[in-house]
Design an enzyme around this catalytic site. Sequence first.
Site, PDB file in Angstrom:
ATOM      1  N   ALA A 139       9.835   7.565   4.749  1.00  8.12           N
ATOM      2  CA  ALA A 139       9.303   6.265   5.161  1.00  8.12           C
ATOM      3  C   ALA A 139       7.791   6.375   5.275  1.00  8.12           C
ATOM      4  CB  ALA A 139       9.909   5.816   6.490  1.00  8.12           C
ATOM      5  N   ARG A 199       1.338 -13.899   6.646  1.00  9.96           N
ATOM      6  CA  ARG A 199       1.522 -12.488   6.299  1.00  9.96           C
ATOM      7  C   ARG A 199       1.522 -12.269   4.793  1.00  9.96           C
ATOM      8  NH1 ARG A 199       0.973  -7.286   8.100  1.00  9.96           N
ATOM      9  NH2 ARG A 199       2.594  -5.919   7.281  1.00  9.96           N
ATOM     10  N   ASN A 259      16.935  12.994   2.263  1.00  9.89           N
ATOM     11  CA  ASN A 259      16.680  12.336   0.986  1.00  9.89           C
ATOM     12  C   ASN A 259      15.938  11.008   1.125  1.00  9.89           C
ATOM     13  OD1 ASN A 259      18.139  14.273  -0.697  1.00  9.89           O
ATOM     14  ND2 ASN A 259      19.966  13.511   0.372  1.00  9.89           N
ATOM     15  N   CYS A 318      -4.369  -8.033   3.120  1.00  7.36           N
ATOM     16  CA  CYS A 318      -5.656  -8.232   3.778  1.00  7.36           C
ATOM     17  C   CYS A 318      -6.445  -9.365   3.138  1.00  7.36           C
ATOM     18  CB  CYS A 318      -6.496  -6.956   3.708  1.00  7.36           C
ATOM     19  SG  CYS A 318      -5.674  -5.470   4.317  1.00  7.36           S
ATOM     20  N   ALA A 371       0.810  -1.226   0.000  1.00 11.73           N
ATOM     21  CA  ALA A 371       0.000   0.000   0.000  1.00 11.73           C
ATOM     22  C   ALA A 371       0.842   1.274   0.000  1.00 11.73           C
ATOM     23  CB  ALA A 371      -0.938  -0.006   1.209  1.00 11.73           C
ATOM     24  N   ALA A 378       9.360   1.644   2.464  1.00 15.40           N
ATOM     25  CA  ALA A 378       8.010   1.139   2.727  1.00 15.40           C
ATOM     26  C   ALA A 378       8.130  -0.364   2.961  1.00 15.40           C
ATOM     27  CB  ALA A 378       7.081   1.445   1.561  1.00 15.40           C
ATOM     28  N   THR A 379       9.022  -0.696   3.899  1.00 16.08           N
ATOM     29  CA  THR A 379       9.417  -2.089   4.121  1.00 16.08           C
ATOM     30  C   THR A 379       8.428  -2.869   4.967  1.00 16.08           C
ATOM     31  OG1 THR A 379      10.862  -1.219   5.858  1.00 16.08           O
ATOM     32  CG2 THR A 379      11.881  -1.751   3.759  1.00 16.08           C
ATOM     33  N   ASP A 394       3.584   0.523   7.434  1.00 16.88           N
ATOM     34  CA  ASP A 394       3.703  -0.198   8.699  1.00 16.88           C
ATOM     35  C   ASP A 394       5.060  -0.052   9.371  1.00 16.88           C
ATOM     36  OD1 ASP A 394       1.231  -1.006   7.874  1.00 16.88           O
ATOM     37  OD2 ASP A 394       1.651  -3.156   7.884  1.00 16.88           O
TER      38      ASP A 394
END
Length: 417
Positions: A273, A129, A270, A45, A13, A107-108, A276
């Site tokens: 984040a 997951r 630079n 989800c 997302a 966006a890990t 989650d």
Amino acid sequence: MNSYDYVIIGNSAAGIGCVEGIRKVDETGSIAIVSYEDIHAYSRCMVTHYISGHIDEKKMYFRKENFYEEWNVTPYLGRRAKRINRSTKVVRLDNGEELGYHKLLLATGASPAPYDVAGNTLEGVYFLRTADDSRAVLQDVKKGGKAIILGGGLVGMKAADALNEQGMDVTIAIASSQLLSQTMDRYGAELIRNAVESNGIHVLTDSPVKEILGDEHVTGIEFENGTIIPADLVILAKGVRPNTILAKTCGLAIDYGILVDEFMKTSDDNIYAAGDVAEALDLIRGGKVVHAIWPNALEQGRVAGMNMAGANVTYGGGIGMNSAEFFGVAAISMGLCRTRDEKGMEVLVCKNGEKGTYRKIVLQNNIIVGAVCIGDVECAGVFNGLILRRTDVSKIKDILLRDDFDYAKLVGAGLVE
């Protein structure tokens, strides 16, 4: 080495929201997305719906199959980012390839919290997951088999529902005294428990695990009280933790998650984040919190992307919110709605035992800071909007829980146009 204007590590997302945010400002800049999963952008989800057999894998995708081409994005799927060199602005991948960046988004996401108990690595014991996790679980699904879910949060509950639909005998076992203890008050949790148990799922509360039993493959669970329950499949569902290792090893500021400001920027100008992994503004209490939910991740990614491309957009803050349906019973909780959060708050409640509905509003200084809707969820969107806008509801407080309350009442009260 390939260099890009924007490199995004993460393909869920927040990562996709970032692409769309960038393209609002910069239509031509080069974008790369890196993901350790070799699969198109999909919704985690939906993995339990895949297990239940309701959808196939492609139905988990939340953007069109030509998304990367349409948005001019270079995907590096099935590749794991191993190291970030901030001084040279280079991301090194697990195959040795290097990607240069001008702006970088982390966006890990998050990974399942470890379950530190003997037997947790036996065959037939799974976290749930990813798409790969769901495929693995399906290998042990068999009608009439026994499944035990260790954890009574949203993932555990949805997994129990999916395995029940596949004809398994399912038990949910939790160490705490109620289901959904992190997202729901006790009365609401009991309503959901009733729905779950009436559909044949067993629920064990106050049941800490001593050991997961088995030689090579799981055979059962032994609890601290000595009870042993057979199992052909076990799912560990104890929540998630932010994936901060990349940020930590390159020296970014971290608390529980990666600390970001109102622009979703980290301690490096630079690097941004979102999702989650990001510890961002909490709308209700102030301060910084990780809200590991889909809408927040998408919005944080969008804000980060716009700012990476040169905009000056702030993230207004998020709230915790969970929405699910358990055996036909819709349940939504948002904001501060657990009993332990309500000290010093004004609480309005409407219960209808005959219909099995429950609604609760939590107020602080006439501003809604939390809500629960079970069975009757039609007003949940209105309540959520009031929370996000920090609206003074003193004019309409006496009708908030009436059956006929809706958006039109806000218009009539002059609270919205």
